[in-house]
Design a protein around this motif. Structure first.
Motif, PDB file in Angstrom:
ATOM      1  N   UNK A 165     107.153  25.919  63.076  1.00 42.08           N
ATOM      2  CA  UNK A 165     106.509  24.434  63.627  1.00 42.08           C
ATOM      3  C   UNK A 165     106.389  23.505  62.452  1.00 42.08           C
ATOM      4  N   UNK A 166     106.641  22.328  62.641  1.00 46.91           N
ATOM      5  CA  UNK A 166     106.415  21.491  61.624  1.00 46.91           C
ATOM      6  C   UNK A 166     105.312  20.292  61.963  1.00 46.91           C
ATOM      7  N   UNK A 167     104.046  20.630  61.581  1.00 44.26           N
ATOM      8  CA  UNK A 167     102.892  19.803  61.927  1.00 44.26           C
ATOM      9  C   UNK A 167     102.947  18.235  61.291  1.00 44.26           C
ATOM     10  N   UNK A 168     102.292  17.541  61.946  1.00 45.66           N
ATOM     11  CA  UNK A 168     102.118  16.191  61.417  1.00 45.66           C
ATOM     12  C   UNK A 168     103.625  15.333  61.151  1.00 45.66           C
ATOM     13  N   UNK A 169     104.868  15.824  61.369  1.00 46.82           N
ATOM     14  CA  UNK A 169     105.907  15.185  61.191  1.00 46.82           C
ATOM     15  C   UNK A 169     106.915  15.807  61.749  1.00 46.82           C
ATOM     16  N   UNK A 172     110.637  15.788  60.973  1.00 51.63           N
ATOM     17  CA  UNK A 172     110.792  15.561  59.399  1.00 51.63           C
ATOM     18  C   UNK A 172     111.401  14.220  59.069  1.00 51.63           C
ATOM     19  N   UNK A 173     110.502  13.259  59.505  1.00 52.84           N
ATOM     20  CA  UNK A 173     111.083  11.907  59.183  1.00 52.84           C
ATOM     21  C   UNK A 173     110.563  11.544  57.742  1.00 52.84           C
ATOM     22  N   UNK A 174     111.521  11.279  56.777  1.00 53.64           N
ATOM     23  CA  UNK A 174     111.302  10.749  55.523  1.00 53.64           C
ATOM     24  C   UNK A 174     110.230   9.650  55.364  1.00 53.64           C
ATOM     25  N   UNK A 177     106.765  10.083  54.946  1.00 58.55           N
ATOM     26  CA  UNK A 177     106.364  10.614  53.677  1.00 58.55           C
ATOM     27  C   UNK A 177     106.170   9.588  52.587  1.00 58.55           C
ATOM     28  N   UNK A 333      96.793  11.905  53.193  1.00 55.73           N
ATOM     29  CA  UNK A 333      96.035  12.858  53.540  1.00 55.73           C
ATOM     30  C   UNK A 333      95.504  12.171  54.797  1.00 55.73           C
ATOM     31  N   UNK A 336      98.448  10.353  57.362  1.00 54.24           N
ATOM     32  CA  UNK A 336      99.402  11.250  58.232  1.00 54.24           C
ATOM     33  C   UNK A 336      98.741  12.476  58.833  1.00 54.24           C
ATOM     34  N   UNK A 337      97.529  12.853  58.217  1.00 56.40           N
ATOM     35  CA  UNK A 337      96.888  13.856  58.774  1.00 56.40           C
ATOM     36  C   UNK A 337      95.369  13.851  59.215  1.00 56.40           C
ATOM     37  N   UNK A 338      95.101  12.420  59.213  1.00 58.88           N
ATOM     38  CA  UNK A 338      93.627  12.252  59.661  1.00 58.88           C
ATOM     39  C   UNK A 338      92.438  12.716  58.927  1.00 58.88           C
ATOM     40  N   UNK A 339      92.769  13.191  57.465  1.00 60.25           N
ATOM     41  CA  UNK A 339      91.656  13.700  56.848  1.00 60.25           C
ATOM     42  C   UNK A 339      90.408  12.927  56.867  1.00 60.25           C
TER      43      UNK A 339
ATOM     44  N   UNK B  87      93.993  19.761  56.709  1.00 56.13           N
ATOM     45  CA  UNK B  87      93.435  18.411  56.208  1.00 56.13           C
ATOM     46  C   UNK B  87      92.965  18.373  54.970  1.00 56.13           C
ATOM     47  N   UNK B 115     105.631  30.567  61.796  1.00 56.94           N
ATOM     48  CA  UNK B 115     105.396  29.743  60.353  1.00 56.94           C
ATOM     49  C   UNK B 115     105.129  28.229  60.800  1.00 56.94           C
ATOM     50  N   UNK B 117     104.231  24.896  58.783  1.00 57.34           N
ATOM     51  CA  UNK B 117     104.501  23.966  57.575  1.00 57.34           C
ATOM     52  C   UNK B 117     103.723  22.535  57.839  1.00 57.34           C
ATOM     53  N   UNK B 119     104.405  19.096  57.234  1.00 54.46           N
ATOM     54  CA  UNK B 119     105.433  18.544  57.256  1.00 54.46           C
ATOM     55  C   UNK B 119     105.104  17.040  56.881  1.00 54.46           C
ATOM     56  N   UNK B 120     104.013  16.633  56.440  1.00 49.67           N
ATOM     57  CA  UNK B 120     103.600  15.253  55.736  1.00 49.67           C
ATOM     58  C   UNK B 120     104.778  15.134  54.715  1.00 49.67           C
ATOM     59  N   UNK B 122     108.097  16.380  54.365  1.00 46.22           N
ATOM     60  CA  UNK B 122     109.261  16.932  54.996  1.00 46.22           C
ATOM     61  C   UNK B 122     109.945  17.799  54.288  1.00 46.22           C
TER      62      UNK B 122
END
Lengths: 370, 365
Positions: A165-169, A172-174, A177, A333, A336-339, B87, B115, B117, B119-120, B122
């Protein structure tokens, strides 16, 4: 306080009077954000492939059509001669060569074992590895297809199911980032360069003498120089964020207030660095050059393009002084991740320490006597 | 004329700080690029959430951690912690072993691993997942025995021009280009704008020197400096990183000279349109620095950009010079292969010289 206001007024008039500089300060960075964000990607969407089919059997044509059908590959040419293909590779007409040797089909049928040759232009090593992986996955697919076709066997499923799983994105949009990173870069470049050139310009033209003989105190002078750029850079960050949202649909999970809070300290570091350079040099040319030198190093080591954790120990240690690295981290952070603040406190306090250090040095270095 | 050139040399060499940077910069940059910047992944920090904690899940965890790619940074207890560690930013990947890993694997051939990851980033996320999957697959083959394919097609790979896949090979041509552009275009544009700003241009204009002599005199010292820089970088690349020059060194140097002249012409042109050093610098900065890094194929491959930007890249002289340098150094080709690129740069040089001559004013407002 009134003195500072007068200096501020003078600085703002000077900035807004210069008609060549205004678009450079306000428009160019935003245009760059739009253009450059599209350029910064490591994705390989298209591989130009040259197929050397020396077997010309149904099997080899079948394999070739698999490559033609793949969205990753564009078959640019066919030939039976490897030399012709290599010539095309040297001329940049193709990125990769698939060579199907004579007897390919015969070996599959008689020996149950056959071989292919893939030649890749590896000057860009990471791109080449990706291209190889693409080619390999097509060949593997083809391989299991012929097993099914010729022997009627299906491969048993793997004993370990691996799911990822790819979290936060997830797509996989570049852009997600790169855009926050490029925004940091543009804001930094503008603030460091403007402040680095400012005092030194007064030195070079000689107007600094006039200021030196006035009763303006050192800290008032420095503050008066800093604040206008600080305001300009913050508004540029705001414009940039709006653009990032509207054009690139960058997620903004965290608090924008927190971003501006950290940014306000960050810009003090950037401006302080500029001022320090300004006090250390005598001409704009020197100052520009010194700034350029530091900026290139900071930018390349910041983790904007390449991952920081794979750098050697000494490089990571050097990055403790790299203001850009901290702020790119923070932006990514929070957006994208809401830190929250507790997650970025290390970066924040490092920036605060750098801000105090650099500005203290700048005030100390600035001499009112010529 | 000769006296004027000597004056310019004095101007530059007298300024020790600039000299140090001018010669120090190429060395520092090549070293940083060569040693620190790499697109490969190493030592990524990961966390493991193991619901089984049996001999096989531990064994596989050890295999993953002991590879060069990963460092175990935390052991998690439950799934709510995943969000927290991501975070905080350090950890790039979490590996989750399902319940009864060993029993499921041995008895039912049906164990599961998840798994996750961050991906912030990518690119890194994708690579990490691939590496992890690779290690797990190896472990499977090791435990289950190699299942031989009934029909097997072997693929042989050949990495042409850069068999060891070193990133330096990709970066050195870019660094040479950036530095030549910087030293030549930026320095000249600023040094001419400076004479305008300080008013000393007036003195030069009323002297018996012709405008063309003034410009040539200004430019020659920078030709020499840029050339020395180019050679320094090539020597470093060769002796420190083992980057070869497959083609003709003389051709490479000649092409560099052509590019330097182009950059200088561009610098003179910038100085004719700007009236202060600050403007000249900002134009050089934004017209040269970021596009030179991003639109030239230095780091990011041009072929992946949107069509419009690919066209824009064609307008960048740096793109063509990087192709030339790569072709000569790594592919070892001769002029026959790169005449088009050479022709384009020559054309750009002519264009910039023409524009500067038209724009150059011998009178001051």
């Amino acid at each position: 306080m009134r003195t500072i206001l007068f200096i501020l007024q003078k600085e703002f008039i000077q900035i807004f009077r210069n008609k060549t500089m205004l678009p450079i300060i306000f428009i160019v960075p935003l245009v760059q954000l739009m253009v450059l964000s599209y350029t910064a990607t490591f994705e390989i969407k298209n591989v130009n492939l040259f197929i050397v089919d020396q077997d010309s059997s149904p099997s080899s044509r079948d394999l070739a059509s698999k490559f033609k059908g793949s969205p990753f590959f564009t078959v640019v040419d066919f030939s039976v001669s490897y030399t012709v293909a290599e010539e095309a590779l040297i001329n940049n007409k193709t990125d990769q060569i698939l060579q199907i040797p004579p007897g390919f089909e015969k070996e599959i049928i008689s020996d149950k074992k056959s071989s292919l040759h893939v030649t890749t232009n590896a000057i860009n090593g990471s791109a080449a590895s990706l291209m190889n992986a693409y080619a390999l996955s097509i060949i593997k697919d083809y391989n299991s297809n012929i097993i099914v076709e010729q022997l009627g066997l299906r491969q048993p499923p793997d004993p370990i199911r691996i799911s990822s799983a790819f979290w936060y994105n997830p797509e996989l949009n570049y852009f997600t980032y790169m855009v926050p990173g490029i925004l940091v870069l543009l804001v930094t470049v503008i603030s460091v360069f403007l402040s680095a050139l400012n005092i030194v310009r007064e030195k070079e033209i000689g107007t600094i003498e006039q200021i030196n003989v006035t009763p303006i105190r050192k800290y008032q002078f420095i503050l008066g120089k800093l604040i206008p750029f600080w305001i300009i850079a913050l508004s540029e960050l705001a414009f940039g964020l709006i653009l990032a949202k509207l054009m690139f649909d960058i997620p903004m999970l965290g608090s924008l207030g927190l971003i501006f809070f950290v940014a306000s300290v960050y810009l003090l570091v950037a401006l302080g660095l500029g001022l320090l350079i300004s006090t250390l040099t005598n001409t704009q040319q020197q100052s520009m050059f010194l700034t350029y030198f530091f900026m290139i190093i900071f930018i390349l080591m910041s983790g904007l393009f390449t991952p920081v954790q794979s750098m050697p120990e000494w490089a990571q240690w050097m990055n403790k002084l790299n203001l850009i690295a901290y702020f790119i981290d923070v932006m990514r952070m929070i957006l994208l991740k809401g830190s929250a603040f507790s997650d970025i406190s290390r970066q924040f306090f490092s920036l605060l320490a750098l801000a105090i250090l650099l500005n203290a040095l700048a005030v100390w270095r600035y001499r009112k006597v010529a | 004329m000769k006296g004027f050139i000597i004056k310019e040399f004095y101007h530059i060499f007298r300024d020790v700080r600039t000299m140090v940077i001018l010669f120090g910069m190429p060395v520092v940059q090549v070293l940083i690029f060569g040693f620190a910047i790499s697109t490969e992944i190493k030592d990524a920090k990961i966390a493991i959430l193991d619901y089984s904690r049996d001999n096989m899940s531990l064994e596989l965890s050890n295999k993953i951690i002991s590879s060069d790619y990963f460092i175990l940074s935390e052991i998690l207890e439950d799934e709510n912690q995943i969000e927290t560690v991501f975070k905080a930013g350090k950890i790039k990947e979490v590996i989750i072993f399902g319940d009864n890993f060993a029993r499921n694997l041995q008895k039912e051939q049906n164990a599961s691993i998840q798994i996750i990851a961050d991906a912030s980033d990518p690119n890194t996320a994708n690579l990490l997942v691939n590496y992890t999957t690779g290690i797990i697959r190896n472990y499977m083959t090791e435990k289950m025995g190699k299942q031989s394919m009934p029909i097997e097609i072997n693929t042989e790979y050949k990495m042409l021009f850069n068999p060891e896949i070193k990133s330096v090979f990709m970066f050195v041509p870019g660094i040479i280009t950036i530095l030549l552009m910087l030293v030549s275009a930026m320095m000249t544009s600023i040094s001419i704008a400076r004479e305008k700003e300080l008013g000393t241009m007036e003195v030069l204009l009323v002297s018996p020197l012709k405008p063309i002599q003034i410009v040539v005199g200004k430019v020659i010292p920078y030709v020499v400096l840029s050339f020395v820089n180019a050679i320094t970088i090539l020597l470093l690349a060769f002796f420190v990183f083992g980057m070869p020059v497959q083609g003709s060194v003389i051709l490479l140097l000649a092409e560099s000279l052509l590019f330097i002249i182009m950059a200088l012409a561009l610098g003179v042109f910038i100085s004719t349109v700007s009236n202060s050093q600050q403007t000249a610098m900002m134009i050089s900065m934004f017209a040269l620095m970021l596009p030179t890094i991003l639109l030239s194929g230095f780091i990011f491959p041009i072929e992946n950009m949107p069509e419009v930007l690919q066209w824009l890249c064609n307008l960048m002289p740096t793109k063509w010079f990087i192709i030339i340098v790569k072709d000569i150094m790594l592919k070892g080709v001769g002029l026959a292969h790169i005449w088009q690129e050479t022709f384009i740069i020559t054309g750009m040089t002519a264009l910039f010289i023409g524009l500067s001559v038209r724009k150059f004013k011998i009178r001051l407002e």
